[in-house]
Design a protein around this motif. Structure first.
Motif, mmCIF file in Angstrom:
data_model
loop_
_atom_site.group_PDB
_atom_site.id
_atom_site.type_symbol
_atom_site.label_atom_id
_atom_site.label_comp_id
_atom_site.label_asym_id
_atom_site.label_seq_id
_atom_site.Cartn_x
_atom_site.Cartn_y
_atom_site.Cartn_z
ATOM 1 N N ALA A 167 0.833 -1.205 0.000
ATOM 2 C CA ALA A 167 0.000 0.000 0.000
ATOM 3 C C ALA A 167 0.866 1.254 0.000
ATOM 4 C CB ALA A 167 -0.931 -0.017 1.211
ATOM 5 N N ILE A 168 1.990 1.204 0.693
ATOM 6 C CA ILE A 168 2.907 2.351 0.720
ATOM 7 C C ILE A 168 3.522 2.576 -0.658
ATOM 8 C CG2 ILE A 168 5.048 3.255 1.710
ATOM 9 C CD1 ILE A 168 2.634 3.160 3.646
ATOM 10 N N THR A 169 4.054 1.509 -1.243
ATOM 11 C CA THR A 169 4.722 1.666 -2.544
ATOM 12 C C THR A 169 3.741 2.039 -3.646
ATOM 13 O OG1 THR A 169 4.560 -0.729 -2.908
ATOM 14 C CG2 THR A 169 6.584 0.093 -1.902
ATOM 15 N N GLU A 170 2.481 1.609 -3.511
ATOM 16 C CA GLU A 170 1.478 1.984 -4.519
ATOM 17 C C GLU A 170 1.180 3.478 -4.497
ATOM 18 O OE1 GLU A 170 -1.814 -0.566 -3.700
ATOM 19 O OE2 GLU A 170 -0.848 -2.347 -4.537
ATOM 20 N N LEU A 171 1.501 4.128 -3.381
ATOM 21 C CA LEU A 171 1.360 5.584 -3.310
ATOM 22 C C LEU A 171 2.541 6.303 -3.961
ATOM 23 C CD1 LEU A 171 0.107 6.222 0.357
ATOM 24 C CD2 LEU A 171 -1.232 6.362 -1.745
ATOM 25 N N GLY A 172 3.529 5.530 -4.396
ATOM 26 C CA GLY A 172 4.742 6.143 -4.929
ATOM 27 C C GLY A 172 5.688 6.597 -3.838
ATOM 28 N N VAL A 173 5.535 5.993 -2.655
ATOM 29 C CA VAL A 173 6.337 6.364 -1.487
ATOM 30 C C VAL A 173 7.322 5.243 -1.188
ATOM 31 C CG1 VAL A 173 6.206 6.796 1.002
ATOM 32 C CG2 VAL A 173 4.529 7.833 -0.543
ATOM 33 N N ALA A 174 8.544 5.596 -0.797
ATOM 34 C CA ALA A 174 9.574 4.591 -0.515
ATOM 35 C C ALA A 174 9.250 3.860 0.787
ATOM 36 C CB ALA A 174 10.943 5.249 -0.421
ATOM 37 N N TRP A 175 9.434 2.562 0.763
ATOM 38 C CA TRP A 175 9.239 1.711 1.942
ATOM 39 C C TRP A 175 10.613 1.402 2.519
ATOM 40 C CZ3 TRP A 175 6.143 -0.196 5.514
ATOM 41 C CH2 TRP A 175 6.419 -1.428 6.113
ATOM 42 N N ILE A 176 10.860 1.845 3.748
ATOM 43 C CA ILE A 176 12.178 1.627 4.355
ATOM 44 C C ILE A 176 12.151 0.256 5.031
ATOM 45 C CG2 ILE A 176 13.948 2.553 5.890
ATOM 46 C CD1 ILE A 176 12.692 5.301 5.504
ATOM 47 N N GLY A 177 12.237 -0.744 4.201
ATOM 48 C CA GLY A 177 12.168 -2.126 4.633
ATOM 49 C C GLY A 177 12.399 -3.032 3.447
ATOM 50 N N PRO A 178 12.249 -4.332 3.631
ATOM 51 C CA PRO A 178 12.496 -5.283 2.551
ATOM 52 C C PRO A 178 11.357 -5.302 1.539
ATOM 53 C CG PRO A 178 11.721 -6.436 4.480
ATOM 54 C CD PRO A 178 11.902 -5.001 4.896
ATOM 55 N N PRO A 179 11.556 -5.931 0.386
ATOM 56 C CA PRO A 179 10.476 -6.026 -0.592
ATOM 57 C C PRO A 179 9.310 -6.836 -0.025
ATOM 58 C CG PRO A 179 12.320 -7.424 -1.219
ATOM 59 C CD PRO A 179 12.792 -6.583 -0.078
ATOM 60 N N LEU A 204 21.822 -8.646 9.534
ATOM 61 C CA LEU A 204 22.328 -8.457 8.172
ATOM 62 C C LEU A 204 21.670 -7.242 7.534
ATOM 63 C CD1 LEU A 204 19.883 -9.529 6.120
ATOM 64 C CD2 LEU A 204 20.765 -11.760 6.772
ATOM 65 N N VAL A 205 22.306 -6.756 6.471
ATOM 66 C CA VAL A 205 21.755 -5.668 5.671
ATOM 67 C C VAL A 205 22.066 -5.962 4.215
ATOM 68 C CG1 VAL A 205 21.642 -3.181 5.265
ATOM 69 C CG2 VAL A 205 22.230 -4.026 7.541
ATOM 70 N N GLY A 206 21.059 -5.816 3.364
ATOM 71 C CA GLY A 206 21.256 -5.971 1.927
ATOM 72 C C GLY A 206 20.828 -4.712 1.202
ATOM 73 N N ASP A 207 21.341 -4.517 -0.016
ATOM 74 C CA ASP A 207 20.905 -3.372 -0.810
ATOM 75 C C ASP A 207 20.157 -3.851 -2.050
ATOM 76 O OD1 ASP A 207 22.809 -4.124 -2.745
ATOM 77 O OD2 ASP A 207 24.313 -2.724 -1.992
ATOM 78 N N TRP A 254 21.772 3.229 7.425
ATOM 79 C CA TRP A 254 21.917 2.283 6.321
ATOM 80 C C TRP A 254 20.552 1.921 5.732
ATOM 81 C CZ3 TRP A 254 26.202 -1.970 6.266
ATOM 82 C CH2 TRP A 254 27.460 -1.372 6.360
ATOM 83 N N GLN A 255 19.563 1.725 6.589
ATOM 84 C CA GLN A 255 18.222 1.425 6.101
ATOM 85 C C GLN A 255 17.708 2.519 5.180
ATOM 86 O OE1 GLN A 255 15.982 0.681 9.925
ATOM 87 N NE2 GLN A 255 15.193 -1.000 8.673
ATOM 88 N N ILE A 256 17.875 3.753 5.606
ATOM 89 C CA ILE A 256 17.377 4.881 4.827
ATOM 90 C C ILE A 256 18.104 4.987 3.493
ATOM 91 C CG2 ILE A 256 17.215 7.413 4.774
ATOM 92 C CD1 ILE A 256 16.806 7.253 7.864
ATOM 93 N N LEU A 309 25.387 -0.557 -0.533
ATOM 94 C CA LEU A 309 26.012 -0.649 0.782
ATOM 95 C C LEU A 309 27.384 0.013 0.743
ATOM 96 C CD1 LEU A 309 25.226 -4.320 1.899
ATOM 97 C CD2 LEU A 309 24.064 -2.227 2.588
ATOM 98 N N PRO A 310 27.734 0.740 1.799
ATOM 99 C CA PRO A 310 29.006 1.470 1.780
ATOM 100 C C PRO A 310 30.213 0.615 2.141
ATOM 101 C CG PRO A 310 27.825 1.944 3.809
ATOM 102 C CD PRO A 310 26.917 1.080 2.981
ATOM 103 N N MET A 311 30.009 -0.643 2.544
ATOM 104 C CA MET A 311 31.118 -1.496 2.966
ATOM 105 C C MET A 311 30.951 -2.906 2.415
ATOM 106 S SD MET A 311 31.589 -0.579 7.003
ATOM 107 C CE MET A 311 31.469 1.103 7.591
#
Length: 585
Positions: free
Chosen positions: A94-106, A213-216, A310-312, A320-322
């Protein structure tokens, strides 16, 4: 880079995100329920929008109200925090359908990893060993009984779309299954909005070790640190530390690699945590939390990596910067996090203690950090999680970290509500904890908390006037506005009637004396089930009602043998600490 972030959450995690965004030059938007209208996260944000309602379902789980706030604020990103909608794929869509970035996984990864059944299958694809259990939702009690009879008791019923011990029940025999499954489903529905459950084998003396963990969005994924979260009660964590101590050579690396493989199997990006059960040199995949976890700060302080930043950046499309090697090279020292919960240890009962915080003074000093969503004068509500704050302490090694944490706990002042601090001190000072010989069962089965209770909470000021909503009109620079204000009942802003206070269902002010037959609840909460009826014979210790407080179910027991003479409550009633709910003669 993102310009304005709406935080779809409250409390400590909302404050945490607001601060990180501000440091990055990003504007923030808070949302709030009626009870949180003057909460710390609302006070700190650049803008704030009312959701209405008191309970989570009426406010922070109200999709349309949050979407309206996004549209009205013009936010270009949403951070879900943890809990609430953080692992809800439909909300993410619902967030992405608004054209808004979701600060989380797909959303697809949330679907697969957020469901503990399908996540087990994904873990297998990634090469991680899993605990024996079902790979489909349990359809009824008979299916769980069959599993227990085949694999042995005890077994564990778990909410398929949850975590943190919510909706989790350990079942020791076949005749306990019906009540345990019903209770697990009620808790899961209340906290996560879904009541599906599954069952798995219950290990007898495991440690709980997880991998951050963190992925990009470019296919990179790194594991940042391990954490040990074995000091738990009711399957909820009390103390976490990083890195996980006492693991045999090579196990930590193997866990990290298995976590990354499991994440890549579902195309994961952003922050996430893969949880493992470790016992006797072996580890098993438990679940994946597709969000930032409560205990993320211990990973941050041993690596110097701001995981929210990093999430943002990942949500904004940055790489990822590293590299993995660079991340591992950053690790230094040891960190411990103490969850300061509004609970009275009560010699091991851990009774919720909602109410106003009359005084809160955080500790300070080298290597000490305190994350909280409250300040002096704020109130812990029975409708939300009871986390007052998180004490995070760094030391050059584990021994120093333990000693420094004990010093900081002695300095920490929380008055007005009971807290878990006395139990935290007992854990940190125990030889089993120092020697890393504890497990997820250790607090409840081994730790002796005899005589360990919190300092009694200061009584609420019964003379304090409650705030009520009033409507009026004001004129600003010649322009007329209709406004709503929250003021003491005696303040007449307009002719609109004050909202009535919700009446408590039961009467009685004090706790029941032992054996009095006046069965009182020890805390504020909501009655979810009445287990007896008038005229029924009961024995001491037999359950009479089930009380939900701070999203956890607590069985209230008879204090004497006798006959039920009166039942003062019904399911759905709100009661206060000390209210008499059942009378036994």
């Amino acid at each position: 880079m993102l310009q304005k972030i709406l935080i779809a959450n409250r409390g400590e995690i909302a404050v945490r995100v607001i601060r990180a965004a501000r440091e990055m030059g990003i504007a923030t938007v808070a949302v709030y329920s009626e009870l949180d209208r003057n909460a710390l996260h609302v006070r700190l944000a650049d803008e704030a929008y009312a959701l209405g309602g008191q309970t989570a379902a009426e406010s922070y789980l109200n999709t349309e109200a949050i979407l309206d706030a996004i549209r009205e604020s013009g936010a270009d990103a949403v951070h879900p925090g943890y809990g609430f909608f953080s692992e809800n794929a439909d909300f993410a869509r619902a967030i992405t359908e608004l054209g808004v970035a979701w600060i989380g996984p797909p959303p697809e990864a949330i679907d697969e990893m957020g469901d503990k059944v399908s996540s087990r299958l994904a873990a297998e694809r990634g090469g991680a060993p899993i605990v024996p259990g079902t790979t489909e939702f349990a359809q009824g009690p008979d299916e769980i009984r069959d599993f227990g009879n085949s694999h042995g008791w005890p077994v564990c019923i778990k909410a398929a779309f949850g975590g943190g011990g919510r909706g989790m029940k350990v079942v020791n025999s076949a005749d306990e299954v019906d009540d345990a499954m019903a209770s697990a489903q009620r808790e899961a529905k209340s906290f996560f909005g879904r009541d599906e459950v599954y069952v798995e084998r219950y290990l007898t003396w495991p440690r709980h070790v997880e991998v951050q963990l963190v992925g990009d969005q470019h296919g990179n994924c790194v594991w940042v640190s391990t954490r040990d979260c074995s000091a738990q009660r009711r399957h909820q964590k009390l103390i976490e530390e990083a890195p996980a101590p006492g693991l045999p050579h090579g196990v930590e690396e193997a866990m990290g690699e298995a976590a990354v493989k499991a994440a890549k199997a579902v195309g994961y990006y952003n922050a996430g945590t893969v949880e493992f059960i470790y016992q006797d040199g072996e580890f098993f995949f438990l679940e994946m939390n597709t969000r930032l976890q409560v205990e993320h700060p211990v990973t941050e302080v041993i690596t110097g990596i701001d995981l929210v930043e990093w999430q943002i950046r990942v949500a904004a499309g940055e790489a990822l910067p590293m590299t993995q090697e660079q991340v591992r090279a950053r690790q230094d020292g040891h960190a411990i996090e103490i969850r300061i919960n509004a609970e009275d240890p009560a010699e091991g009962k851990f009774l919720p203690s909602p109410g106003p915080i009359s005084k809160l003074v955080a500790p300070d000093g080298f290597g000490v950090r305190f994350d909280s969503g409250y300040e002096s004068g704020d109130e812990i509500s029975q409708y939300y999680d009871n986390l007052v704050g998180k004490l995070i302490v760094w030391g050059r090694d584990r021994d120093v970290a333990i000693r420094r944490t004990l010093r900081a706990l002695e300095e920490l002042v929380v008055e007005g509500v009971a807290t878990t601090i006395p139990a935290d001190i007992a854990i940190l000072e125990h030889p089993d904890f120092v020697a890393v010989e504890h497990s997820t069962k250790w607090v409840e089965q081994t730790l002796d908390l005899t005589g360990v209770t919190a300092t009694p909470a200061a009584p609420a000021d019964d003379d304090a006037e409650p705030l009520v909503e009033r409507s009026t009109t004001v004129e600003v620079n010649g322009k007329r506005f209709a406004v709503k204000m929250w003021v003491p009942e005696t303040v007449g802003v307009a002719a609109a009637p004050a909202k009535a206070k919700k009446k408590r269902a039961a009467s009685g002010a004090g706790g029941s004396a032992a054996g009095s037959g006046q069965v009182a609840v020890p805390m504020q909460g909501t009655i979810v089930k009445v287990l007896v009826e008038v005229g029924q014979e009961v024995t001491t210790g037999q359950g009479v009602v089930v009380l939900e407080a701070m999203k956890m179910e607590n069985q209230i027991n008879a204090d004497k043998d006798g006959t039920i003479a009166e039942i003062k409550v019904s399911p759905g009633d709100t009661v206060g600490g000390g209210d008499v709910v059942v009378v036994i003669e």
